[in-house]
Design a protein around this motif. Sequence first.
Motif, PDB file in Angstrom:
ATOM      1  N   CYS B 143       0.835  -1.203   0.000  1.00 19.74           N
ATOM      2  CA  CYS B 143       0.000   0.000   0.000  1.00 19.74           C
ATOM      3  C   CYS B 143       0.861   1.241   0.000  1.00 19.74           C
ATOM      4  CB  CYS B 143      -0.894   0.026   1.241  1.00 19.74           C
ATOM      5  SG  CYS B 143      -2.337  -0.989   1.080  1.00 19.74           S
ATOM      6  N   ILE B 144       1.923   1.226   0.835  1.00 21.34           N
ATOM      7  CA  ILE B 144       2.743   2.430   0.931  1.00 21.34           C
ATOM      8  C   ILE B 144       3.415   2.725  -0.402  1.00 21.34           C
ATOM      9  CG2 ILE B 144       4.776   3.405   2.033  1.00 21.34           C
ATOM     10  CD1 ILE B 144       3.936   2.090   4.571  1.00 21.34           C
ATOM     11  N   LEU B 147       0.846   4.156  -2.670  1.00 25.26           N
ATOM     12  CA  LEU B 147       0.480   5.525  -2.326  1.00 25.26           C
ATOM     13  C   LEU B 147       1.541   6.496  -2.781  1.00 25.26           C
ATOM     14  CD1 LEU B 147      -0.965   5.144   1.254  1.00 25.26           C
ATOM     15  CD2 LEU B 147      -2.128   6.073  -0.708  1.00 25.26           C
ATOM     16  N   GLU B 148       2.803   6.095  -2.611  1.00 23.99           N
ATOM     17  CA  GLU B 148       3.844   7.033  -3.028  1.00 23.99           C
ATOM     18  C   GLU B 148       3.897   7.174  -4.531  1.00 23.99           C
ATOM     19  OE1 GLU B 148       7.186   5.473  -1.097  1.00 23.99           O
ATOM     20  OE2 GLU B 148       6.824   6.605   0.731  1.00 23.99           O
ATOM     21  N   LYS B 149       3.540   6.104  -5.218  1.00 23.73           N
ATOM     22  CA  LYS B 149       3.624   6.199  -6.685  1.00 23.73           C
ATOM     23  C   LYS B 149       2.387   6.870  -7.270  1.00 23.73           C
ATOM     24  CE  LYS B 149       4.527   3.455 -10.724  1.00 23.73           C
ATOM     25  NZ  LYS B 149       4.246   2.207 -11.388  1.00 23.73           N
ATOM     26  N   TYR B 150       1.196   6.479  -6.808  1.00 26.97           N
ATOM     27  CA  TYR B 150      -0.021   6.902  -7.497  1.00 26.97           C
ATOM     28  C   TYR B 150      -0.852   7.910  -6.747  1.00 26.97           C
ATOM     29  CZ  TYR B 150       0.714   2.759 -10.360  1.00 26.97           C
ATOM     30  OH  TYR B 150       1.236   1.824 -11.189  1.00 26.97           O
ATOM     31  N   GLY B 151      -0.494   8.250  -5.521  1.00 26.88           N
ATOM     32  CA  GLY B 151      -1.408   9.100  -4.773  1.00 26.88           C
ATOM     33  C   GLY B 151      -2.580   8.270  -4.284  1.00 26.88           C
ATOM     34  N   VAL B 152      -3.619   8.906  -3.847  1.00 23.51           N
ATOM     35  CA  VAL B 152      -4.720   8.159  -3.263  1.00 23.51           C
ATOM     36  C   VAL B 152      -5.784   7.816  -4.298  1.00 23.51           C
ATOM     37  CG1 VAL B 152      -6.576   8.215  -1.584  1.00 23.51           C
ATOM     38  CG2 VAL B 152      -4.365   9.096  -0.999  1.00 23.51           C
ATOM     39  N   GLY B 153      -6.384   8.822  -4.942  1.00 21.34           N
ATOM     40  CA  GLY B 153      -7.534   8.540  -5.789  1.00 21.34           C
ATOM     41  C   GLY B 153      -7.123   8.301  -7.228  1.00 21.34           C
ATOM     42  N   SER B 154      -8.060   7.810  -8.012  1.00 18.77           N
ATOM     43  CA  SER B 154      -7.760   7.559  -9.412  1.00 18.77           C
ATOM     44  C   SER B 154      -8.410   8.583 -10.322  1.00 18.77           C
ATOM     45  CB  SER B 154      -8.238   6.183  -9.799  1.00 18.77           C
ATOM     46  OG  SER B 154      -9.622   6.140  -9.594  1.00 18.77           O
ATOM     47  N   SER B 331      -9.393  -5.466   2.062  1.00 15.80           N
ATOM     48  CA  SER B 331      -9.214  -4.337   1.153  1.00 15.80           C
ATOM     49  C   SER B 331     -10.609  -3.737   0.972  1.00 15.80           C
ATOM     50  CB  SER B 331      -8.620  -4.851  -0.143  1.00 15.80           C
ATOM     51  OG  SER B 331      -8.598  -3.857  -1.107  1.00 15.80           O
ATOM     52  N   PRO B 360      -9.433   3.157  -5.829  1.00 11.14           N
ATOM     53  CA  PRO B 360      -8.133   3.759  -5.586  1.00 11.14           C
ATOM     54  C   PRO B 360      -7.032   2.722  -5.777  1.00 11.14           C
ATOM     55  CG  PRO B 360      -9.631   4.404  -3.872  1.00 11.14           C
ATOM     56  CD  PRO B 360     -10.350   3.420  -4.720  1.00 11.14           C
ATOM     57  N   TYR B 362      -4.190   2.039  -4.435  1.00 16.35           N
ATOM     58  CA  TYR B 362      -3.535   1.342  -3.323  1.00 16.35           C
ATOM     59  C   TYR B 362      -4.387   0.185  -2.821  1.00 16.35           C
ATOM     60  CZ  TYR B 362      -6.372   3.806   0.182  1.00 16.35           C
ATOM     61  OH  TYR B 362      -7.393   4.281   0.936  1.00 16.35           O
ATOM     62  N   LEU B 363      -5.711   0.305  -2.952  1.00 15.97           N
ATOM     63  CA  LEU B 363      -6.558  -0.810  -2.534  1.00 15.97           C
ATOM     64  C   LEU B 363      -6.436  -1.976  -3.509  1.00 15.97           C
ATOM     65  CD1 LEU B 363      -9.615   1.190  -1.347  1.00 15.97           C
ATOM     66  CD2 LEU B 363      -8.117  -0.182   0.040  1.00 15.97           C
ATOM     67  N   ALA B 366      -3.306  -3.674  -2.610  1.00 17.40           N
ATOM     68  CA  ALA B 366      -3.506  -4.437  -1.371  1.00 17.40           C
ATOM     69  C   ALA B 366      -4.182  -5.757  -1.672  1.00 17.40           C
ATOM     70  CB  ALA B 366      -4.359  -3.628  -0.386  1.00 17.40           C
TER      71      ALA B 366
END
Lengths: 489, 503
Positions: B143-144, B147-154, B331, B360, B362-363, B366
């Motif tokens: 997840c981390i 998050l660092e690569k894509y941010g939170v939302g799509s 998830s 999103p 990161y989910l 996950a």
Amino acid sequence: MITVPYLTALTTYFSYGLLFAFGQLRDFFRRFIDWWKAGNLQGYAPICLGLEDFYIRRLYLRIQDCFGRPISSPPDAWFDVVERISYDNNKTLKRTTKTSRCLNLGSYNYLGFAAADEYCTPRVIECLKKYSASTCSTRVEGGTTALHCELEDVVANFVRKPAALVTGMGYVTNSAILPVLIAKGGLIISDSLNHNSIVNGARGSGATIRVFQHNTPSHLEKVLRELIADGQPRTHRPWKKIIVVVEGIYSMEGELCELPEIVSICKKYKAYVYLDEAHSIGAIGKTGRGVCELLGVDTADVDVMMGTFTKSFGSCGGYIAGSKELIQYLKYTCPAHIYATSISPPSAEQILSAIKVILGEDGSNRGAQKLAQIRENSNYFRSELQKMGFEVLGDNDSPVMPIMLYNPAKIPAFSRECLKQKVAVVTVAFPATPLLLARARICISAAHSREDMVKALTVISNVGDLVGIKYFPAESKMPQVEEARAKVE
Amino acid sequence: MELSNNITTTFMNYMKNASDWVTFAYDAPFARAVLFGVPIGGHLFVEGLLLVVILFLLSQKSYKPPKRPLTNKEIDELCDEWVPESLIPPIKEEMEKEAPVLESCITSSAAGPHTTINGIDVVNFASANYLGLMGHEKLLESCISALEKYGVGSCGPRGFYGTIDVHLDCEARIARFLGTPDSILYSYGLSTMFSAIPAFCKKGDIVIVDEGVHWGIQNGLYLSRSTIVYFKHNNMESLRSTLEKVTQDNKRAKKLRRYIVVESVYQNSGQIAPLDEIIRLKEKYRFRVLLDESNSFGVLGKSGRGLTEHYNVPIDKVDIVTAAMGHALASEGGFCTGSNRVVDHQRLSSSGYVFSASLPPYLASAAITAIDVIEENPQLLTKLRDNVKTLCTGLLGIQGLEIASDILSPIVFLILKKSTGSLKNDLQLLQDIADRLTQKLKVLQVLKEHSVFVAPSKRSTLDKCNLPVGIRLFVSAAHTESDLQEAYESLKSVAASILTGQN
């Protein structure tokens, strides 16, 4: 309202007619060929009969590569579009490993929170470690954490309503709230161009649904008067309640809703107002509080305010804001609250941080800068496009601008040419828009810089000349089709 | 004899008189007129008179009350005197109860197996964290990095640059895990079923549904406008007879699509659907099966592949499989899988997929990591099964409550013993639910002192399900022996104190 030039309308009808004829011809041959081969359905009825998926098979599949393009980087101002190839004439598309860096004019990234942000992302990662990626349970059982409570308070404050309720997805918010508020015996009057989630929610509620002409308060008044005087269909008993559903910014037109007039009409006839601010929350208004702030409407006059966090806040989820009693009642009955998993904690943290940035509570003025930037960007882009002679819809200050294409052949032409020149645009056709009115929709973001926009304008101008969509003479004054409305700052 | 003779003679006299009259009328001079060579008899005058009368009556206008549309003034009056109901009914006191707020404690994240509520450390049985993957380091790592690569939302729906490569990877991974050609991701668990069903079931189709399905499925069926037939909860005999009846009634239905919708582990009762029976019936009567595996994905079967592995049924026999990822996979979101045709059809006709933003990223990553963990660690499944067995054996003999769920289901569902009699009437049902919930709430509060957190199953007012409510315990593979022991001992003592005399 859009008035289509006669020649364009004729050619568009002709194109669709030709495509339809060819499609039918192919279907005829396909039926012939399938007759020889044994079917493998073995007595089951086919999933789609006859003409149900004709549009998909014969029209959509030809231009399938213009939709659903995968990306391999965050949807920021510049992103990497993955290239796809097809070995069977566009029926199936396979991913390749090649990507091309393009300017993003299609994602809903109004305030630029899409990629990793310097303030929000560290907090989100902290929250992830503390609360994990999901709560695995519903809000009423084990899914409410301190974070959720804080989020609801902050959202209510931001929208200037007493209380708020947050769910994990914007679509479900509409579909699950409308059936709770109104049932059989009630009346829902919705704008003719409302979003699919509202239509689904209205259908699921069982109430009678009537439509009024898009953004025309006089027609709304006429419809209201007729319907109240008539009563319920066939029994003529009085309606139990009436809810009028409108949107803040209509995503396919880019127009703002005429909220002050609609609210005054609803007050006069005692109907309830339901405002869907999916695109407008965070993106318009002096402090980003949406269409109520921009048009000077008191939030106490709007009974139910709904919005999503996907567009301006770079997260996911939806909210409903209203009076304390309303939210309490919804918490007790709404299926999205009782049966669905609660919003993922990192997404909640992202919303909280984004709101803090917008309000300036993080100690910097990035929020105010972003809001000013998006307003400036949208107005600049729109005026430049109009000067070039394109037919652009939408009001000033709205970050969504559709460019009319009309002809079905121009849709893939525009899309593919722009992609070749490294600009990614979104083209929309039937069934999201009426048949004749296909368009390319541009969403401007606060992350676009002046150079990005100049590049985009040159590319669009070139492609527009190539494809032939400059329906108006260049450098003319504003055409009549667009009602220029001066917004009071 | 003489009387009858008299009567006959009188009658004959009368007849003769009448016929004399008629002959006289016919032989009247005017009656013998000849017009245009056609002899006119007297009867023609009678007929002519009748004709004139008929024409006169026809030409009369029938009485219609005059149409008077409402004048503006009248409409104004009507609008003024109309009074709407209030938007919401008045708040009753049960609505004011707030949900308990969880906070994380030192050993695990909030909503993990141990949590803190109002400062008290409790064992959490209300989160559907079946395999204990919540807070797992591998999931957090992936997840981390996402998050660092894509941010939170799509930031967009799937059709307009919202498709990120992790989504495609996740779909491929799920399909590979289950052994199907392809799968499709939805951004929310609840919307999976109520978007997938209207994409396939249209107006006029026949759908046979278990009566205990959850609200998402009910809403999807209502939106699809098909003909819905319910069969008794988890009762194969009832299913067979319903199928028989429906096939008999609709013999001409070659073009009709027919579906059976069941859940693998029912959220409302914890029962497990007997899939082998259902497949046998489906093949006999030519129906398609829609299976909702939210609570059995990652739980049942030797390697966690769900109900199909548990019953040794090849997965291509089930036409459409959906599941929410918010349970075993820790998830959010949901997926649907099946043949290529099924999945491709949904990409354009399923409203929750086309008109809504995508999951999103990161989910999605996950979910991919969670599936990897499940594949590498099959001992999580055995641990979960042992935990459920321990809890169930520990709960045997509890006073006033009985276990309504299957021994293999990860949801342990306890219903009141005396409820089996009073669920017949609908009117009484609502009253009983209110009473039973107050009883359960007392149980809940007392349990908190014994530091076990459970939740009674709640029903929305829109739900049409008639199954009894009960206490739901979601067992997790992360619960230890001591947790379970605490749970069943506390439950036993509390039930004994509150439900005395109701055995």
